[in-house]
Each structure stands twice: as C-alpha cells, then as structure tokens.
Design a protein around this motif. Sequence first.
Motif, mmCIF file in Angstrom:
data_model
loop_
_atom_site.group_PDB
_atom_site.id
_atom_site.type_symbol
_atom_site.label_atom_id
_atom_site.label_comp_id
_atom_site.label_asym_id
_atom_site.label_seq_id
_atom_site.Cartn_x
_atom_site.Cartn_y
_atom_site.Cartn_z
ATOM 1 N N UNK A 110 -5.123 14.727 -8.045
ATOM 2 C CA UNK A 110 -3.676 14.909 -7.980
ATOM 3 C C UNK A 110 -2.947 13.590 -8.229
ATOM 4 N N UNK A 111 -1.677 13.694 -8.507
ATOM 5 C CA UNK A 111 -0.854 12.515 -8.757
ATOM 6 C C UNK A 111 -0.802 11.583 -7.549
ATOM 7 N N UNK A 112 -0.649 12.096 -6.312
ATOM 8 C CA UNK A 112 -0.652 11.171 -5.166
ATOM 9 C C UNK A 112 -1.961 10.386 -5.033
ATOM 10 N N UNK A 113 -3.083 11.023 -5.351
ATOM 11 C CA UNK A 113 -4.368 10.323 -5.282
ATOM 12 C C UNK A 113 -4.409 9.210 -6.315
ATOM 13 N N UNK A 114 -3.959 9.509 -7.532
ATOM 14 C CA UNK A 114 -3.923 8.485 -8.581
ATOM 15 C C UNK A 114 -2.956 7.363 -8.221
ATOM 16 N N UNK A 115 -1.816 7.713 -7.641
ATOM 17 C CA UNK A 115 -0.839 6.698 -7.245
ATOM 18 C C UNK A 115 -1.395 5.801 -6.148
ATOM 19 N N UNK A 116 -2.118 6.401 -5.217
ATOM 20 C CA UNK A 116 -2.718 5.619 -4.127
ATOM 21 C C UNK A 116 -3.762 4.664 -4.682
ATOM 22 N N UNK A 117 -4.604 5.134 -5.605
ATOM 23 C CA UNK A 117 -5.616 4.279 -6.214
ATOM 24 C C UNK A 117 -4.964 3.141 -7.004
ATOM 25 N N UNK A 118 -3.886 3.439 -7.719
ATOM 26 C CA UNK A 118 -3.182 2.412 -8.484
ATOM 27 C C UNK A 118 -2.538 1.390 -7.549
ATOM 28 N N UNK A 119 -2.010 1.848 -6.415
ATOM 29 C CA UNK A 119 -1.406 0.949 -5.443
ATOM 30 C C UNK A 119 -2.448 0.013 -4.853
ATOM 31 N N UNK A 120 -3.605 0.555 -4.513
ATOM 32 C CA UNK A 120 -4.680 -0.277 -3.968
ATOM 33 C C UNK A 120 -5.113 -1.317 -4.995
ATOM 34 N N UNK A 121 -5.237 -0.901 -6.242
ATOM 35 C CA UNK A 121 -5.631 -1.832 -7.298
ATOM 36 C C UNK A 121 -4.582 -2.932 -7.487
ATOM 37 N N UNK A 122 -3.297 -2.573 -7.401
ATOM 38 C CA UNK A 122 -2.232 -3.578 -7.514
ATOM 39 C C UNK A 122 -2.283 -4.560 -6.351
ATOM 40 N N UNK A 123 -2.577 -4.059 -5.150
ATOM 41 C CA UNK A 123 -2.693 -4.948 -4.000
ATOM 42 C C UNK A 123 -3.859 -5.916 -4.188
ATOM 43 N N UNK A 124 -4.987 -5.409 -4.681
ATOM 44 C CA UNK A 124 -6.134 -6.288 -4.940
ATOM 45 C C UNK A 124 -5.765 -7.371 -5.955
ATOM 46 N N UNK A 125 -5.059 -6.992 -7.007
ATOM 47 C CA UNK A 125 -4.665 -7.960 -8.035
ATOM 48 C C UNK A 125 -3.695 -8.998 -7.471
ATOM 49 N N UNK A 126 -2.775 -8.570 -6.600
ATOM 50 C CA UNK A 126 -1.851 -9.512 -5.970
ATOM 51 C C UNK A 126 -2.605 -10.529 -5.117
ATOM 52 N N UNK A 127 -3.567 -10.043 -4.330
ATOM 53 C CA UNK A 127 -4.356 -10.942 -3.489
ATOM 54 C C UNK A 127 -5.189 -11.872 -4.365
ATOM 55 N N UNK A 136 -12.594 -5.276 0.702
ATOM 56 C CA UNK A 136 -11.533 -5.036 1.688
ATOM 57 C C UNK A 136 -11.103 -3.574 1.672
ATOM 58 N N UNK A 137 -10.799 -3.093 2.867
ATOM 59 C CA UNK A 137 -10.308 -1.724 2.985
ATOM 60 C C UNK A 137 -8.827 -1.681 2.630
ATOM 61 N N UNK A 138 -8.306 -0.485 2.545
ATOM 62 C CA UNK A 138 -6.894 -0.310 2.213
ATOM 63 C C UNK A 138 -5.997 -0.956 3.269
ATOM 64 N N UNK A 139 -6.348 -0.810 4.536
ATOM 65 C CA UNK A 139 -5.518 -1.384 5.601
ATOM 66 C C UNK A 139 -5.571 -2.908 5.584
ATOM 67 N N UNK A 140 -6.730 -3.486 5.288
ATOM 68 C CA UNK A 140 -6.839 -4.943 5.200
ATOM 69 C C UNK A 140 -6.006 -5.475 4.035
ATOM 70 N N UNK A 141 -6.050 -4.773 2.913
ATOM 71 C CA UNK A 141 -5.231 -5.180 1.775
ATOM 72 C C UNK A 141 -3.745 -5.091 2.099
ATOM 73 N N UNK A 142 -3.354 -4.035 2.782
ATOM 74 C CA UNK A 142 -1.943 -3.870 3.146
ATOM 75 C C UNK A 142 -1.504 -4.980 4.088
ATOM 76 N N UNK A 143 -2.366 -5.352 5.022
ATOM 77 C CA UNK A 143 -2.033 -6.432 5.955
ATOM 78 C C UNK A 143 -1.876 -7.761 5.220
ATOM 79 N N UNK A 144 -2.807 -8.052 4.313
ATOM 80 C CA UNK A 144 -2.698 -9.284 3.540
ATOM 81 C C UNK A 144 -1.457 -9.271 2.659
ATOM 82 N N UNK A 145 -1.174 -8.132 2.061
ATOM 83 C CA UNK A 145 0.005 -7.996 1.201
ATOM 84 C C UNK A 145 1.274 -8.255 2.000
#
Length: 128
Positions: free
Chosen positions: A34-51, A81-90
């Motif tokens: 679904x679109x939300x799943x793809x959006x979540x994966x893209x968001x995680x990837x963007x967070x990884x790239x930012x870090x 890193x998990x999604x929550x760890x990436x969000x915390x670092x972000x």
Amino acid sequence: MKIMKQLKTSTALSIIAVMAAVSVQTPAMAEIITTPVLAKQANIQMQREDVRSFMARDDVRQAMLGYGVNASDIDARINNMTESELAELQSQMDTLPAGSSAVGFVLGVILIFVLLDVLGATDVFPGI
C-alpha cells in the motif's frame, strides 16, 4: 547385487518424484504493497540518508574517531538502527542550533552504538 541396484534406482526415482511434486504445489505468496507502507519505507530511507550525511561531516567524523568508532563501522551501524532510533537521532539533529558543536549529538549516537553492541546487533566495541 542386481536387487540392490534396482532398489537404489527406485528409491532415487521416488525421491525425485516427491521433490518434483512438492516444488510444483508450492504456491507463490504475494501481497499488495500500500501507499502508506511505501511512504513509511521512503521516510525511513530519508532518515538514514540524513544521518549518513550528518556523520559524513568532518567534525562529526573526527569526534567519532576520537571515541574509537571506526569510520567503516558507522554506515553498518546506521543500517542496523531501528525506526525509533532513527527518529530520535533525526529529532536531535533538527533541534541542534545552526553552527553549534555537535558533541551532544555525537554522544547520543555513541550511546546508541553502545546499546546496539550490548544487544548483539553489531560488534564495533569488542570489549563490551
């Protein structure tokens, strides 16, 4: 002797037939992405790239090397890193004032690296 050869042949043919039947009857499993799943994966990837881009800065890299973290291990740690760890670092990266020292952020990253090491996800600090 002839009976043993026939027994081996029939056993081999039986195994081949069973394996062929199992492989033919195995259904393919698929589900709709679904679109939300793809959006979540893209968001995680963007967070990884930012870090990753933050960690690529010279001052941050020097601080990490000063604490004993190898430059080659940083990318592997970011990938683990998990999604929550990436969000915390972000969120920590977003709250740092522009042009300020990144020591607090680097210490937070090191803390997360140590926690990943203790949990066994990676092995950057062999003494832990």
